[in-house]
Structure formats: structure tokens, C-alpha cells
Design an enzyme around this catalytic site. Structure first.
Site, PDB file in Angstrom:
ATOM      1  N   PRO A 130      -3.867   0.290  18.761  1.00 17.84           N
ATOM      2  CA  PRO A 130      -4.185  -0.367  17.448  1.00 17.84           C
ATOM      3  C   PRO A 130      -4.064   0.798  16.239  1.00 17.84           C
ATOM      4  CG  PRO A 130      -6.058  -1.187  17.504  1.00 17.84           C
ATOM      5  CD  PRO A 130      -5.655  -0.222  19.068  1.00 17.84           C
TER       6      PRO A 130
ATOM      7  N   TYR B 236       3.981   6.945  10.115  1.00 21.79           N
ATOM      8  CA  TYR B 236       3.018   5.658   9.234  1.00 21.79           C
ATOM      9  C   TYR B 236       4.103   4.341   9.053  1.00 21.79           C
ATOM     10  CZ  TYR B 236      -1.227   2.752   8.075  1.00 21.79           C
ATOM     11  OH  TYR B 236      -1.967   2.653   8.154  1.00 21.79           O
TER      12      TYR B 236
ATOM     13  N   HIS C 291       0.599  -0.981  -0.240  1.00 21.96           N
ATOM     14  CA  HIS C 291      -0.360  -0.149   0.099  1.00 21.96           C
ATOM     15  C   HIS C 291       0.769   1.393  -0.325  1.00 21.96           C
ATOM     16  CE1 HIS C 291      -4.254  -1.341   1.603  1.00 21.96           C
ATOM     17  NE2 HIS C 291      -3.517  -2.406   0.967  1.00 21.96           N
TER      18      HIS C 291
ATOM     19  N   TYR D 148      -9.501   5.649   7.582  1.00 16.48           N
ATOM     20  CA  TYR D 148      -9.417   5.690   8.400  1.00 16.48           C
ATOM     21  C   TYR D 148     -10.613   6.804   9.154  1.00 16.48           C
ATOM     22  CZ  TYR D 148      -5.063   3.216   9.729  1.00 16.48           C
ATOM     23  OH  TYR D 148      -4.295   2.612  10.150  1.00 16.48           O
TER      24      TYR D 148
ATOM     25  N   LYS E 166       1.239  -0.512  14.928  1.00 12.72           N
ATOM     26  CA  LYS E 166       2.500  -0.342  16.273  1.00 12.72           C
ATOM     27  C   LYS E 166       3.256  -1.652  16.461  1.00 12.72           C
ATOM     28  CE  LYS E 166       3.651   3.250  13.582  1.00 12.72           C
ATOM     29  NZ  LYS E 166       4.035   2.970  12.433  1.00 12.72           N
TER      30      LYS E 166
END
Length: 390
Positions: free
Chosen positions: A293, A385, A72, A201, A297
Site C-alpha cells: 500500500p 503518485y 490533495h 510518509y 495503487k
């Protein structure tokens, strides 16, 4: 029995460390209180940082991940009914993440350990580390009512939050930091096509939502829920309806629904134990730290711990140097706290808290709006990220 490194815990961090030790010609034994089948039944996260992918490649267990995993190059943030893409690749100079389930990582590592012929002891009861503050540590355990002992040079605790490794440390030698969030995530797995080719998200007045996947035909979805909620109160129909409400209309309209085959509620919290080394006992992964979550990580932090402790063990055995072992806790915790901060920030920005109110919701939306329209802010998000270097 005698080994050089005794590893307590047969999750992905313990298995990865065992594999790297085997490659370096260092002997190890892995112990776990359950069997391999139980370990493979655990449903866990699936977003791998670039560093984690690199470590799996170094361990020689990345072939199936490269074949079946989903690279991704970005993800979406949604708020106020709008959808915004965070382009990880352009913001980080070409870096990506890999969507590949933790269960699959564990499967690959278990298969490799079997091929290596390395020793793993399952269904080991009452595993206990001993004398790790001296020169001759050892581990005891029971099977079939018989107590056994493994003498070793080092003990590595990869046994999670509830494992015996951290509990064996005297209370006055360890400091604990914890934050408990006042909500949980209700998650489902369903064999339906993901609503998007990348993660979404969602910040919404009704609460957070996440659209994720495990493959092109298996989806993983979450909605923020009360800690008082019970799984049995959430039918599939109720879940899908709630998820739709929290997504922009264009996304909700494209949602494919179907029966779930796994459904659970996970509380969210942050936890860090300092230090992460006690003589010849080293804590790795969830034994030392837990993050919500939201920032993806958990597994990735465990892998970076493995990197640091493996550097130390390699130097100890092959170069006769203690420098990297002595620096393990300091180096690992520096990265851990940055990930804890990032996960806290993501959680705070994306979720509704009891005291959020209209003002707090507007602050969240203003921060999100700034985030998606500021190159610098977006780059900071992307850098964290995809994973900070180690």
C-alpha cells in the site's frame, strides 16, 4: 440464466465494470460469495488517482465523492527529523489526488446498481467459471443447496487474490511473480482530527509511519511492525507513543489521540499473474496483481484494468471488433508493472529492513534528500503518485 457478461466479485472493480456495461446497454450479472453488508465492512485504502476520479465521473457515481472527498495537491515526506512537501499540482501540471475511502466508493456503486435495477447475486457458494477456453463459457454457483448456471459471452474475474477465477486457470497457462516483504503495517482508525491536512510518509530508524485520513474528523494511521506482532499486543497507548517517536517533533506535538475503533496488521507483498486473459476469462484487480500500500495503487490499478477490459467489451458489442480484447492483457500488464515498480521503490525507500543497518539508513536518507531537492526526481515521484495515463 443467460447474460452477456458474468462478473465474479462485487468489490469496487466489479461494481464499476457493471455500471459501465449498463451505461453501454450491455447486460451483466454480478456474483459474490458474501453479502453487500460484509463488503461494506471492509476497511481499505482511500487515495484515488486522477484517472480513478475520472472513471467514477464517467460512471455517474462521483457526486458524493465531489461533495465529501478531500482533494490533495501534495503530501509530505519526513526523514532525519525534517519535513518536506511534494507539490503534486505544480510538478504534474495541475494534477491532484482525491482522498475518499474505498468503502465509500463501493457504497456509491452499490447504490447505483440498485437504482439501475441490475442483477447481483450475493451469498453465492462455490462459484466456478467453466469452458472459458471455448465459445460458450458459463458460471455455476449454489444457493440454499441448489446449483445454478449462468451462460454468458465473457467471464470477468474481479474476485481478489483468493477468488475462484485465477484458480480455475491451468497451472501451465499462467506465470506468477511474487515478492514478500519482511514486515507489516499496523493500522488504526480513530475519530480524531488528522494531524495534517495532507498525508505524511515518515522514514525513521524505528521504522516507517504514515499519517492519513478518511475525513476531516476521521484519521487513519500506520506504523511498520514485525510480522510476529499480534494486534492484541498493541494497546492504543502503545500505538500513539510509537507513532509520535517516528514523526518530526513539530508533527508529534500536534497529534490528537483517541480510542481506535479498528485495528489490524497487514502483511506487505507484491504479486503479479501473467497473462490476465485466458480465452473468454479476464482477470481484473487483485485477482491478477497485488502491490504494497505504500504507493496507494491497489484500487487504482483495478480501475485501470476496468478501463482496458471495458474498452474491449464495448468494441466487441458495439463495433464488432476484437482488437481491444486481444490487447487487454498486454496493455493492462504494462501499466501494472510500472505501478509494481513504483510501489516497490517507495516501500524500499521508506521502510527499515532487517539488513538496513547504519549504512542502509544513510543511503535511504541520501536518496530522500536527493528526491526532495531535485526537480526531476520530485517530478518523477509526483507523476507516478497521481497516476500514469491510460
Amino acid at each position: 440464466m443467460r447474460t452477456q457478461v458474468a462478473i465474479i466479485g462485487s468489490g469496487p472493480s466489479g461494481l464499476l465494470l457493471g455500471r459501465l456495461l449498463t451505461q453501454a446497454g450491455i447486460d451483466s450479472i454480478i456474483l459474490d460469495r458474501v453479502d453487500a453488508a460484509y463488503i461494506l465492512e471492509r476497511v481499505r485504502a482511500g487515495v484515488l488517482e486522477e484517472g480513478t476520479v475520472r472513471m467514477l465521473e464517467e460512471a455517474g457515481v462521483a457526486e458524493r465523492m465531489r461533495r465529501e472527498g478531500l482533494p490533495h495537491s501534495g503530501f509530505d515526506l519526513t526523514f532525519d527529523g525534517r519535513r518536506h512537501r511534494i507539490d503534486l499540482e505544480s510538478l504534474t501540471g495541475g494534477k491532484k489526488v482525491m482522498v475518499y475511502g474505498q468503502t465509500e466508493v463501493t457504497h456509491d456503486l452499490l447504490d447505483q446498481r440498485a437504482r439501475d435495477g441490475a442483477t447481483s447475486i450475493y451469498n453465492a457458494e462455490d462459484v466456478q467459471p467453466h469452458d472459458f477456453d471455448g465459445e460458450k463459457p458459463y458460471v455455476t454457483y449454489r444457493t440454499d443447496g441448489v446449483t445454478h448456471r449462468i451462460d454468458c459471452d465473457f467471464i470477468i474475474g474481479c474476485d481478489g487474490y483468493h477468488g475462484p477465477s485465477r484458480k480455475a486457470v491451468p497451472e501451465n497457462a499462467i506465470k506468477l511473480f511474487e515478492k514478500v516483504y519482511p514486515f507489516g503495517w499496523l493500522g488504526i482508525l480513530a475519530d480524531v482530527k488528522p494531524v495534517s491536512h495532507e498525508l505524511i510518509y515518515a522514514n525513521h530508524p524505528r521504522g516507517f509511519a504514515l499519517c492519513s485520513m478518511r475525513s476531516l474528523t476521521r484519521s487513519r494511521y500506520y506504523v511498520q511492525c514485525s510480522l510476529d506482532d499480534k494486534v492484541e499486543d498493541w494497546s492504543d497507548e502503545r500505538f500513539w507513543d510509537e507513532l509520535r517517536r517516528r514523526l518530526p517533533q513539530e508533527v508529534a506535538d500536534g497529534l490528537t489521540t483517541g480510542p481506535s475503533f479498528e485495528k489490524s496488521i497487514a502483511p506487505l507483498r507484491s504479486f503479479v499473474a501473467e497473462p490476465m486473459r485466458f480465452g473468454r476469462l479476464f482477470l481484473v484487480g487483485d485477482a491478477a496483481h497485488i502491490v504494497p500500500p505504500t504507493g496507494a495503487k491497489g484500487l487504482n490499478l483495478a480501475v485501470s484494468d476496468v478501463h482496458y477490459v471495458m474498452e474491449g467489451l464495448r468494441e466487441h458489442y458495439l463495433e464488432k471488433s476484437e482488437a481491444a480484447l486481444d490487447a487487454y492483457s498486454t496493455r493492462a500488464l504494462a501499466r501494472v508493472w510500472k505501478a509494481v515498480r513504483f510501489s516497490w521503490w517507495m516501500t524500499t525507500m521508506m521502510h527499515r529492513f532487517d539488513d538496513t543497518g547504519p549504512f542502509g539508513q544513510r543511503i535511504q536518507e541520501a536518496e530522500l534528500d536527493y528526491l526532495v531537492h531535485s526537480q526531476a526526481a520530485s517530478a518523477s515521484l509526483a507523476e507516478n503518485y497521481v497516476g500514469l495515463p491510460y
